[in-house]
Design a protein around this motif. Structure first.
Motif, mmCIF file in Angstrom:
data_model
loop_
_atom_site.group_PDB
_atom_site.id
_atom_site.type_symbol
_atom_site.label_atom_id
_atom_site.label_comp_id
_atom_site.label_asym_id
_atom_site.label_seq_id
_atom_site.Cartn_x
_atom_site.Cartn_y
_atom_site.Cartn_z
ATOM 1 N N TRP A 76 0.824 -1.198 0.000
ATOM 2 C CA TRP A 76 0.000 0.000 0.000
ATOM 3 C C TRP A 76 0.867 1.260 0.000
ATOM 4 C CZ3 TRP A 76 -4.823 1.267 -1.018
ATOM 5 C CH2 TRP A 76 -5.322 2.495 -0.590
ATOM 6 N N GLY A 77 1.956 1.220 0.735
ATOM 7 C CA GLY A 77 2.856 2.363 0.751
ATOM 8 C C GLY A 77 3.510 2.607 -0.603
ATOM 9 N N MET A 78 3.882 1.534 -1.316
ATOM 10 C CA MET A 78 4.496 1.695 -2.639
ATOM 11 C C MET A 78 3.552 2.376 -3.614
ATOM 12 S SD MET A 78 6.951 -1.564 -3.440
ATOM 13 C CE MET A 78 5.697 -2.833 -3.237
ATOM 14 N N PHE A 79 2.262 2.085 -3.527
ATOM 15 C CA PHE A 79 1.288 2.740 -4.398
ATOM 16 C C PHE A 79 1.198 4.242 -4.123
ATOM 17 C CE2 PHE A 79 -0.619 -1.552 -5.075
ATOM 18 C CZ PHE A 79 -0.595 -1.526 -6.463
ATOM 19 N N HIS A 80 1.617 4.652 -2.953
ATOM 20 C CA HIS A 80 1.562 6.066 -2.579
ATOM 21 C C HIS A 80 2.950 6.705 -2.526
ATOM 22 C CE1 HIS A 80 -2.320 4.472 -1.203
ATOM 23 N NE2 HIS A 80 -2.771 5.699 -1.294
ATOM 24 N N GLY A 81 3.937 6.025 -3.107
ATOM 25 C CA GLY A 81 5.281 6.591 -3.165
ATOM 26 C C GLY A 81 6.093 6.439 -1.908
ATOM 27 N N ASP A 82 5.584 5.675 -0.921
ATOM 28 C CA ASP A 82 6.313 5.436 0.318
ATOM 29 C C ASP A 82 6.880 4.015 0.285
ATOM 30 O OD1 ASP A 82 7.326 5.292 2.846
ATOM 31 O OD2 ASP A 82 5.384 5.222 3.868
ATOM 32 N N PHE A 83 8.195 3.910 0.100
ATOM 33 C CA PHE A 83 8.822 2.597 -0.043
ATOM 34 C C PHE A 83 9.380 2.073 1.278
ATOM 35 C CE2 PHE A 83 9.108 4.692 -4.171
ATOM 36 C CZ PHE A 83 8.487 3.755 -4.969
ATOM 37 N N VAL A 93 13.796 4.874 2.095
ATOM 38 C CA VAL A 93 14.331 4.041 1.015
ATOM 39 C C VAL A 93 14.383 4.814 -0.297
ATOM 40 C CG1 VAL A 93 13.859 2.008 -0.411
ATOM 41 C CG2 VAL A 93 13.625 1.873 2.080
ATOM 42 N N SER A 94 13.345 5.596 -0.596
ATOM 43 C CA SER A 94 13.317 6.347 -1.851
ATOM 44 C C SER A 94 14.476 7.326 -1.943
ATOM 45 C CB SER A 94 11.992 7.102 -1.984
ATOM 46 O OG SER A 94 11.793 7.956 -0.863
ATOM 47 N N GLU A 95 14.810 7.968 -0.842
ATOM 48 C CA GLU A 95 15.930 8.907 -0.819
ATOM 49 C C GLU A 95 17.259 8.183 -0.961
ATOM 50 O OE1 GLU A 95 18.077 11.763 2.494
ATOM 51 O OE2 GLU A 95 15.894 11.518 2.556
ATOM 52 N N ILE A 97 17.901 5.111 -2.378
ATOM 53 C CA ILE A 97 18.101 4.557 -3.715
ATOM 54 C C ILE A 97 18.302 5.666 -4.732
ATOM 55 C CG2 ILE A 97 16.996 3.251 -5.580
ATOM 56 C CD1 ILE A 97 15.743 1.470 -3.533
ATOM 57 N N GLY A 98 17.521 6.746 -4.580
ATOM 58 C CA GLY A 98 17.623 7.840 -5.546
ATOM 59 C C GLY A 98 18.994 8.476 -5.576
ATOM 60 N N SER A 99 19.709 8.476 -4.445
ATOM 61 C CA SER A 99 21.032 9.091 -4.406
ATOM 62 C C SER A 99 22.075 8.297 -5.186
ATOM 63 C CB SER A 99 21.485 9.240 -2.946
ATOM 64 O OG SER A 99 21.640 7.966 -2.345
ATOM 65 N N ARG A 100 21.797 7.023 -5.437
ATOM 66 C CA ARG A 100 22.776 6.177 -6.126
ATOM 67 C C ARG A 100 22.340 5.731 -7.515
ATOM 68 N NH1 ARG A 100 26.313 2.303 -2.297
ATOM 69 N NH2 ARG A 100 26.472 3.617 -0.463
ATOM 70 N N ILE A 101 21.064 5.846 -7.809
ATOM 71 C CA ILE A 101 20.562 5.252 -9.040
ATOM 72 C C ILE A 101 21.088 5.985 -10.275
ATOM 73 C CG2 ILE A 101 18.425 6.592 -9.326
ATOM 74 C CD1 ILE A 101 17.056 3.848 -9.884
ATOM 75 N N PHE A 102 21.348 7.311 -10.151
ATOM 76 C CA PHE A 102 21.873 8.056 -11.302
ATOM 77 C C PHE A 102 23.251 7.537 -11.694
ATOM 78 C CE2 PHE A 102 24.700 11.515 -12.681
ATOM 79 C CZ PHE A 102 24.131 11.783 -13.910
ATOM 80 N N LEU A 103 24.127 7.364 -10.702
ATOM 81 C CA LEU A 103 25.474 6.867 -10.994
ATOM 82 C C LEU A 103 25.427 5.450 -11.571
ATOM 83 C CD1 LEU A 103 27.438 8.106 -7.844
ATOM 84 C CD2 LEU A 103 27.507 9.052 -10.159
ATOM 85 N N THR A 104 24.520 4.623 -11.042
ATOM 86 C CA THR A 104 24.408 3.247 -11.525
ATOM 87 C C THR A 104 23.955 3.216 -12.974
ATOM 88 O OG1 THR A 104 23.813 2.576 -9.281
ATOM 89 C CG2 THR A 104 23.406 0.995 -11.042
ATOM 90 N N MET A 105 22.922 3.993 -13.290
ATOM 91 C CA MET A 105 22.403 4.014 -14.654
ATOM 92 C C MET A 105 23.421 4.603 -15.623
ATOM 93 S SD MET A 105 18.389 5.038 -14.049
ATOM 94 C CE MET A 105 17.980 4.723 -15.768
ATOM 95 N N SER A 289 21.999 -7.560 6.180
ATOM 96 C CA SER A 289 21.535 -7.020 7.456
ATOM 97 C C SER A 289 20.037 -7.196 7.660
ATOM 98 C CB SER A 289 21.884 -5.532 7.548
ATOM 99 O OG SER A 289 21.212 -4.798 6.531
ATOM 100 N N GLN A 290 19.354 -7.824 6.692
ATOM 101 C CA GLN A 290 17.908 -8.021 6.760
ATOM 102 C C GLN A 290 17.154 -6.692 6.849
ATOM 103 O OE1 GLN A 290 18.303 -11.389 9.915
ATOM 104 N NE2 GLN A 290 16.364 -11.778 8.885
ATOM 105 N N ASP A 291 17.692 -5.696 6.135
ATOM 106 C CA ASP A 291 17.004 -4.404 6.013
ATOM 107 C C ASP A 291 15.886 -4.589 4.989
ATOM 108 O OD1 ASP A 291 16.287 -1.795 6.117
ATOM 109 O OD2 ASP A 291 18.265 -0.980 5.650
ATOM 110 N N MET A 292 14.748 -5.124 5.430
ATOM 111 C CA MET A 292 13.762 -5.719 4.536
ATOM 112 C C MET A 292 13.133 -4.724 3.577
ATOM 113 S SD MET A 292 10.467 -6.404 6.946
ATOM 114 C CE MET A 292 9.525 -6.611 5.454
ATOM 115 N N TYR A 293 12.830 -3.512 4.028
ATOM 116 C CA TYR A 293 12.164 -2.563 3.136
ATOM 117 C C TYR A 293 13.099 -2.092 2.027
ATOM 118 C CZ TYR A 293 8.429 -2.504 6.566
ATOM 119 O OH TYR A 293 7.411 -2.872 7.404
ATOM 120 N N LEU A 294 14.362 -1.904 2.341
ATOM 121 C CA LEU A 294 15.335 -1.515 1.326
ATOM 122 C C LEU A 294 15.557 -2.654 0.333
ATOM 123 C CD1 LEU A 294 17.432 0.375 0.142
ATOM 124 C CD2 LEU A 294 19.070 -0.440 1.854
#
Length: 332
Positions: A76-83, A93-95, A97-105, A289-294
């Motif tokens: 439900w959170g993913m549908f509302h932009g809360d990961f 999580v959104s912040e 991943i977003g900080s690294r996704i540009f360099l990865t792509m 580390s079992q950081d499940m949401y990430l």
């Protein structure tokens, strides 16, 4: 075609739903949770643990609830932009991943272009000059590229760069630009540091693609329509590129389903060896580390890119090769 695309889009919904259940289940399978791992880590380092604080965090993030409730809350959170929230990095999580996704792509896109620019000319040359000295030479180089693990090549290049030039090739930018906003100087530093990772990551992909292009093109060049085209006086370059080369690209188009998630995930092991600020090491750390949401959000993102990539590859295959019929019906 439009009917097929609509059907595939509708099929994505149950596919992604099943993928989300599997991802959540797999992340949940190891005994315990992040907080238990965190407590064990603190105790191993000799630090004191406040049980009330740990229990408060468990309740705060819903770990006192059944797994199925946490699953629906996550979806439900993913549908509302809360990961969700990364416990290890203490950031959304959104912040994170977003900080690294540009360099990865950026790194993955440059690597893919590098692979194509080298593999296609060499593959065509090897197929049209079968059993020549050049073909044997490129075959040897290709097999060498497949045999050497990427992480080992990264270690070797790091060693010689340090010994011969006295420079470190770790990371994707100079230390002073880390955590700084993007600027022209920072982008220039990224491009300067990108050469070695691109060569290391692209080596095995280039070698594998050369072999596949050569094999598929050789198979097409043996067919009757190529012999007929040559007999009619079609120029050699056109006789190779217009139809045989086009038909030999089916495997390449079919691989788009794997390319899209690879652009985001990157080469995890090489990224760790070279200390690259990409998303690959982030995923491995989250799983450990079992950081499940990430971890769950990252894997879900890869699942979405996979189903989109498969759809794009199927559509492009139908456009590229008229022999393919999306409807799967017998043609009379």
């Amino acid at each position: 075609m439009l009917k097929y695309i609509f059907f595939r889009f509708m099929a994505m919904i149950p596919t992604l739903a099943i993928a989300s259940v599997l991802i959540f289940t797999i992340v949940e399978l190891p005994p315990g949770d992040y907080f238990e791992s965190y407590v064990a880590e603190l105790q191993a380092s000799g630090e004191t643990v406040d049980p009330e604080k740990i229990e408060y965090l468990r309740v705060e993030y819903g770990f006192d609830k059944p797994a199925w409730q946490r699953y629906f809350g996550w979806v439900w959170g993913m549908f509302h932009g809360d990961f969700g929230y990364s416990f290890e990095y203490e950031r959304p999580v959104s912040e994170l991943i977003g900080s690294r996704i540009f360099l990865t792509m950026l790194l993955s896109t440059v690597t893919i272009i590098f692979t194509w620019l080298i593999a296609f000319p060499i593959g065509i040359y090897s197929a049209t000059h079968k059993y020549s000295m050049g073909d044997y030479g490129f075959t040897f180089i290709g097999l060498l590229g497949l045999a050497i693990p990427n992480f080992l090549l990264a270690l070797v290049m790091m060693y010689f760069a340090k010994v011969w030039f006295g420079t470190s090739i770790g990371g994707l930018m100079d230390p002073e630009y880390i955590n700084e906003p993007m600027s022209l100087a920072k982008f220039g530093s990224i491009m300067e540091h990108m050469a070695i990772p691109v060569i290391v990551i692209g080596t095995s992909g280039t070698a594998a693609m050369i072999r596949r292009i050569r094999a598929n093109l050789l198979d097409e060049l043996k067919k009757q329509y190529v012999t007929t085209a040559r007999a009619k006086g079609v120029p050699p370059v056109r006789a190779v590129l217009k139809y045989p080369f086009r038909m030999s690209l089916n495997f390449f188009i079919a691989d788009i389903g794997n390319i899209l998630p690879a652009v985001v995930s990157g080469a995890e092991v090489v990224a760790i060896v070279l200390s690259l600020e990409t998303t690959g090491p982030l995923l491995i750390s989250a799983l450990q580390s079992q950081d499940m949401y990430l971890a769950g959000t990252f894997l879900m993102f890869l699942a979405v890119l996979t189903v989109i990539g498969v759809l794009v590859s199927d559509i492009l295959l139908a456009i590229l090769d008229p022999r393919i019929r999306l409807q799967g019906k017998a043609q009379k």
